[in-house]
Every structure is written in structure tokens, then in C-alpha cells.
Scaffold this motif. Sequence first.
Motif, PDB file in Angstrom:
ATOM      1  N   LEU A 152      -8.251  -0.514  -2.994  1.00  0.00           N
ATOM      2  CA  LEU A 152      -6.972  -1.115  -2.571  1.00  0.00           C
ATOM      3  C   LEU A 152      -7.237  -2.550  -2.150  1.00  0.00           C
ATOM      4  O   LEU A 152      -8.162  -2.830  -1.388  1.00  0.00           O
ATOM      5  CB  LEU A 152      -6.390  -0.321  -1.389  1.00  0.00           C
ATOM      6  N   GLU A 153      -6.401  -3.467  -2.680  1.00  0.00           N
ATOM      7  CA  GLU A 153      -6.544  -4.885  -2.349  1.00  0.00           C
ATOM      8  C   GLU A 153      -5.253  -5.320  -1.658  1.00  0.00           C
ATOM      9  O   GLU A 153      -4.169  -5.189  -2.232  1.00  0.00           O
ATOM     10  CB  GLU A 153      -6.748  -5.650  -3.661  1.00  0.00           C
ATOM     11  N   LEU A 154      -5.383  -5.824  -0.423  1.00  0.00           N
ATOM     12  CA  LEU A 154      -4.205  -6.269   0.329  1.00  0.00           C
ATOM     13  C   LEU A 154      -4.223  -7.791   0.401  1.00  0.00           C
ATOM     14  O   LEU A 154      -5.275  -8.387   0.646  1.00  0.00           O
ATOM     15  CB  LEU A 154      -4.246  -5.702   1.754  1.00  0.00           C
ATOM     16  N   HIS A 155      -3.055  -8.411   0.175  1.00  0.00           N
ATOM     17  CA  HIS A 155      -2.956  -9.874   0.234  1.00  0.00           C
ATOM     18  C   HIS A 155      -1.925 -10.307   1.257  1.00  0.00           C
ATOM     19  O   HIS A 155      -0.852  -9.712   1.341  1.00  0.00           O
ATOM     20  CB  HIS A 155      -2.535 -10.428  -1.141  1.00  0.00           C
ATOM     21  N   ARG A 156      -2.286 -11.372   1.994  1.00  0.00           N
ATOM     22  CA  ARG A 156      -1.308 -11.969   2.911  1.00  0.00           C
ATOM     23  C   ARG A 156      -0.167 -12.590   2.081  1.00  0.00           C
ATOM     24  O   ARG A 156       1.006 -12.426   2.413  1.00  0.00           O
ATOM     25  CB  ARG A 156      -1.994 -13.063   3.741  1.00  0.00           C
ATOM     26  N   GLU A 157      -0.559 -13.284   1.003  1.00  0.00           N
ATOM     27  CA  GLU A 157       0.420 -13.972   0.173  1.00  0.00           C
ATOM     28  C   GLU A 157       1.419 -12.981  -0.415  1.00  0.00           C
ATOM     29  O   GLU A 157       1.044 -12.031  -1.112  1.00  0.00           O
ATOM     30  CB  GLU A 157      -0.324 -14.708  -0.951  1.00  0.00           C
ATOM     31  N   LYS A 158       2.670 -13.192  -0.101  1.00  0.00           N
ATOM     32  CA  LYS A 158       3.780 -12.363  -0.586  1.00  0.00           C
ATOM     33  C   LYS A 158       3.617 -10.883  -0.228  1.00  0.00           C
ATOM     34  O   LYS A 158       4.275 -10.028  -0.807  1.00  0.00           O
ATOM     35  CB  LYS A 158       3.942 -12.507  -2.103  1.00  0.00           C
ATOM     36  N   CYS A 159       2.704 -10.615   0.711  1.00  0.00           N
ATOM     37  CA  CYS A 159       2.485  -9.225   1.158  1.00  0.00           C
ATOM     38  C   CYS A 159       2.240  -8.273  -0.020  1.00  0.00           C
ATOM     39  O   CYS A 159       2.764  -7.156  -0.066  1.00  0.00           O
ATOM     40  CB  CYS A 159       3.672  -8.729   1.984  1.00  0.00           C
ATOM     41  N   ARG A 160       1.420  -8.712  -0.990  1.00  0.00           N
ATOM     42  CA  ARG A 160       1.186  -7.890  -2.169  1.00  0.00           C
ATOM     43  C   ARG A 160       0.071  -6.880  -1.920  1.00  0.00           C
ATOM     44  O   ARG A 160      -0.844  -7.134  -1.141  1.00  0.00           O
ATOM     45  CB  ARG A 160       0.754  -8.774  -3.350  1.00  0.00           C
ATOM     46  N   TRP A 161       0.169  -5.759  -2.574  1.00  0.00           N
ATOM     47  CA  TRP A 161      -0.995  -4.863  -2.647  1.00  0.00           C
ATOM     48  C   TRP A 161      -1.206  -4.422  -4.091  1.00  0.00           C
ATOM     49  O   TRP A 161      -0.256  -4.317  -4.873  1.00  0.00           O
ATOM     50  CB  TRP A 161      -0.891  -3.658  -1.709  1.00  0.00           C
ATOM     51  N   ILE A 162      -2.480  -4.253  -4.449  1.00  0.00           N
ATOM     52  CA  ILE A 162      -2.850  -3.804  -5.798  1.00  0.00           C
ATOM     53  C   ILE A 162      -3.891  -2.702  -5.640  1.00  0.00           C
ATOM     54  O   ILE A 162      -4.846  -2.876  -4.881  1.00  0.00           O
ATOM     55  CB  ILE A 162      -3.498  -4.941  -6.626  1.00  0.00           C
ATOM     56  N   ALA A 163      -3.675  -1.602  -6.327  1.00  0.00           N
ATOM     57  CA  ALA A 163      -4.655  -0.502  -6.242  1.00  0.00           C
ATOM     58  C   ALA A 163      -5.207  -0.216  -7.627  1.00  0.00           C
ATOM     59  O   ALA A 163      -4.523  -0.427  -8.629  1.00  0.00           O
ATOM     60  CB  ALA A 163      -4.003   0.739  -5.672  1.00  0.00           C
ATOM     61  N   PHE A 164      -6.449   0.242  -7.681  1.00  0.00           N
ATOM     62  CA  PHE A 164      -7.016   0.688  -8.960  1.00  0.00           C
ATOM     63  C   PHE A 164      -7.731   2.009  -8.726  1.00  0.00           C
ATOM     64  O   PHE A 164      -8.233   2.279  -7.627  1.00  0.00           O
ATOM     65  CB  PHE A 164      -7.929  -0.386  -9.566  1.00  0.00           C
ATOM     66  N   ALA A 165      -7.711   2.855  -9.734  1.00  0.00           N
ATOM     67  CA  ALA A 165      -8.339   4.170  -9.580  1.00  0.00           C
ATOM     68  C   ALA A 165      -8.997   4.612 -10.868  1.00  0.00           C
ATOM     69  O   ALA A 165      -8.491   4.379 -11.964  1.00  0.00           O
ATOM     70  CB  ALA A 165      -7.292   5.209  -9.168  1.00  0.00           C
ATOM     71  N   VAL A 166     -10.169   5.243 -10.718  1.00  0.00           N
ATOM     72  CA  VAL A 166     -10.758   6.048 -11.788  1.00  0.00           C
ATOM     73  C   VAL A 166     -11.002   7.409 -11.151  1.00  0.00           C
ATOM     74  O   VAL A 166     -11.735   7.503 -10.167  1.00  0.00           O
ATOM     75  CB  VAL A 166     -12.082   5.456 -12.311  1.00  0.00           C
TER      76      VAL A 166
END
Lengths: 251, 303
Positions: free
Chosen positions: A111-125
Motif C-alpha cells: 500500500l502506497e499512501l500520498h499526501r498529494e491529493k490524498c491518493r492511495w495505490i495498492a498492489f497485490a500478488v
Amino acid sequence: MKVSIEAFWLPKAGNSPEEYEDAYYPTGAPSSDVDSLRIAVADGATETSFSAAWANLLVRGYCRHVIDPDTLKTSLTTRQSIWKRHVQKEPLPWYAEQKIADGAFAAIIGLELHREKCRWIAFAVGDCCVFHTRGDNILARFPLESAEQFDNRPALISSVADNNNGVLDTIKTARGVWEPGDTFYMMSDALAAWFLRYAALKDTNVVGYLKTLSTRAEFAEFVSLQRGDTTTDGQPMMRNDDVTLLACVVT
Amino acid sequence: MAYTAEISRINPSAFLFLIDQSGSMQDVLDPSNVQALDQPVSVDGRNYTHSASGRTKAQGVADAINRLLQNLVIKCAKSEGVRNYYHVGVIGYGGDNSASRVSPAFVGTLAGRDLVPISEIANNPARVDERSKKVDDGAGGLVDQKVKFPIWFDAVAGGGTPMCAALNKAQSVLSGWVAQYPTGFPPICINISDGESTDGDPTQVAEGVKALSTADGSVLLFNIHLSSQAGIPVEFADSNAGLPDQSAKLLFNMSSLLPAHMQSIARQENIKVSELSRGFAFNADLVSLIRFLDIGTRPSNLR
């Protein structure tokens, strides 16, 4: 952006803490404000050797931006060499040699959390999961959405490159937007399957349940209770497996 | 629900193999280079009229069991060593009718022992052979790669088929086991033979083996009949209706039903099974022997 991370983990019932083969990172909460942060949980496959070491290399590699989901196959190379050096330190009996040749395997959720625009991106295998929650509501379930989707053959990343030929096709990603105070729960598979199974029961509040767990003793009692409880068709509510829970509150 | 107990170091399970070592096991499987002899030769009361090249049934079974032991060890090997999820025994049976021979078949350090913890098996092969296997050379071709092939058990063939005595031995070994591990996954006993029992009807003794149980179910008795003739193997049959003779029917009737998890493994391997399928193979060649052993020894719930 500040992120507090509370971690709970337990080995399978009957196994010792040294035999725990999940891994997570970071292991301590970041003390200061950050612009972005990566968090990960991995689950080393029981049937392979040195899978705890592999799971640890994966979570650390991802969180330190050595492993990149977009170029997963190539960015794994250095991790694979480190794993090989680690396991070949001493002369090994015939079965250990063969086991190493077969490689270690692990599932991962990042899980990647960003301050900018409060975005989050997740990746899974594989079948480690993240659940994005606000209050007692579940806003996102990723990559699996119901307990029935778990099986004994999740996609796994191997420490031996040749085993990963199909793995690129199985990478899943998700994204969204967080609000201050949201909690991301990251889990290895047995706990994630329990979470979805419990959430599907009538009149339950699974997020509220997790919030009541604040000490290691409470977590251990909860896991033991759920491992012993059964569903209406006689299956255990929680499979006996290593369990890992990260509760990540972002503000 | 039976056959769902978790297999762990505290609650291990057991495999006991009963291996026919009678004279007919020296027959060649898949013979090639067959040539008529000038005059018949008698060995162990059997008359041979031709010579042929190829592995004998006894060698094929020894290879299959050694390979299986190797795979079980590897399944149980973890970073710190081999975990004792299983205890494994191999009992050979053969010899004359007057002096039947039923004894543990391990050679080397483990000679004379019946059920042995898998970590001891791992660390005490009689020897480690090197064999070559073909592997992908990464450029569209195949190259020979040396692989280690540990040996615990050699090919032996001579005499009759004292199956009743072998099953009696199994009952005595396994009754001690279930008393020691009363809640574990029940032991699986796999009998591999190419012929009929020469010391009587084994049905009653087989019932005695299957009557042993743990809280998780009865001991499973599986039977594999090896063929020296080409024919279509019958695997995991669910009725004895299509079986060619009385001896095949007898082995079918002696065999336990396949537990649910083995049924689903068989289905994953595209083998047709039903809820009435038994752990039984007839007319098996080596391919189906190995496949049968793989399905019949796959753990359901290894911790």
C-alpha cells in the motif's frame, strides 16, 4: 501526512514464534510528517523453505522502493540474489539443496499512501489483503472481496526467477482517495478470509470488532477464539495459519 | 467429518507400504528387445521362454517408492530441518510358502525398522545415487543435469505372495500407532502387488487393518495391482462390475473408499472419480502407480 501503524501477529497454533513466516514493514511507525509512505504484508508459503526470509526481503524491498510493481520481474533480481546468498551460507543436506533449487514463495500486499491529493495505490500478488475503512464502514476490499474467493492456490512470487514466468499476469492494482482518520487494515490470508466471512454475517460490525483489539493479549485471545469457532457448515471461522494484522491510521 | 485432522509434529500421520517381493516381480515391465530362448528356463518355479530388456516390476516399484520417500522428505523439509509430519514404513513380502518372508524393507542404517519418523528417513538413506534428468537449456533444447537420488530400498524378488501375513504385520504395526496417536489423521496403508495371495484369502485380515481407527477415521487400505501385460489401467474404480476376474474383485472389495480431499485431488488431475471410488488400481503401469501414490499420499492439512 502522518501514519500510525499498529502491528499484531501470531504463528500458527502449535508452532513457535521463530516459525512465523509472514512479514511486514515498516516495523515501527514513522515519527514525522511524510509526503508518501509504503507499507507491506507478505505471507511466506508453508510448503517452501526459507520463505520467512523471502517474505521479509519482499516487504523491505517494496517499502524501500527497490521492488516496483510496474517492473516487478526485473526489480526482483537483486532480492533473489540476496535470498540465494542467505540460504547457501553453509553446506546443506541433499533435501535442503533440492528445496532451495525449488525456491521460496510468498504472497504480498503493498500500500502506497500520498499526501498529494490524498491518493492511495495498492498492489497485490496472491491473497494478502487491504481493507480501506472509514468509521465502521468498509470502503474498499482488495484484491479479494469475499471469503469464498480464497483457495489453496494463490498466485505467489518466487525467489527463483524461472518460477515467476506467469506472475506478471497476476499482479492486481487498486487506487482510491483517503480522508484524515481513515484506517487501512492489511492482513495475511487467514485473517483476511475471516474478516470477509465475519463481515458477511448478519448484524455484525467487523471493523468495530477489530477496533476493540489494542493489546497483544487481546489479539491472541481473539485469534484463538475465532480459530476455535465454526461456520454453519462446520468449517473453522479462521483457518489455523500464521496471522498478521496492520492497522494503519492516516491523518 | 472424518479425514480432516490437521497433520502436525504433535499429531503426525503414517504411511505404511506393503511391497510384493514375489518371484513374478522380476518380470520386465514394458519389455523391449524380446528374444526367444533356446530352451525354457525355470526360476522360482516359473518357466521363462523369452528374454527381454527393460526394468523389472521390482525395480520399477523400488524406484517409485524411493522417489516417493524423497518427495515426502522434501515436503516436510523446512529452513531448520525436516519436520516429523509423518512416520513411514516399507514392509516387503515374499519367500517360500513354507517360510514366508515378511519384514521391513529398508536397507542401510534403517534396516529392520518398521515405522520411522521422516526426519530420520531424510538423514539416513542407504546411499545417494546420481542420476541424470533432462532439463530445459533455456535455448529451446534439453541438457542432462545430474540430480541426487537417495536410495532407502532395493529391488528384491523371489518366492510367493504371502499377502495375509503382510496384512497381519501391518495390523500389528498400525495398532500400536493408532494407540499412540489416537486423534491424528489415520494412517494410510498401501499394498502394491502383481498377483494373488498365496497364503489364503486376505479379505478378513484386510478388514482387521481397516477396523483400526483414530478419532479422525479408520485406517485407509489402498491396493495397487501391477500388470505385466499391456492393458488399460483401472484407477479409483467405484464398482467391481467391470473388473476382469475374481482376484481383481477381491482387491477392490478390500480397498477403502477415497476420502473427499483425495477425490478432489484426483479430479484436479482429470481422473474420473465418484463418492464411491476406492483406493484401488488394477492393471497399473508405472505411470499410474506413481500417479496413484501421489494422490494417495497428498496431505490434506499439513501444519
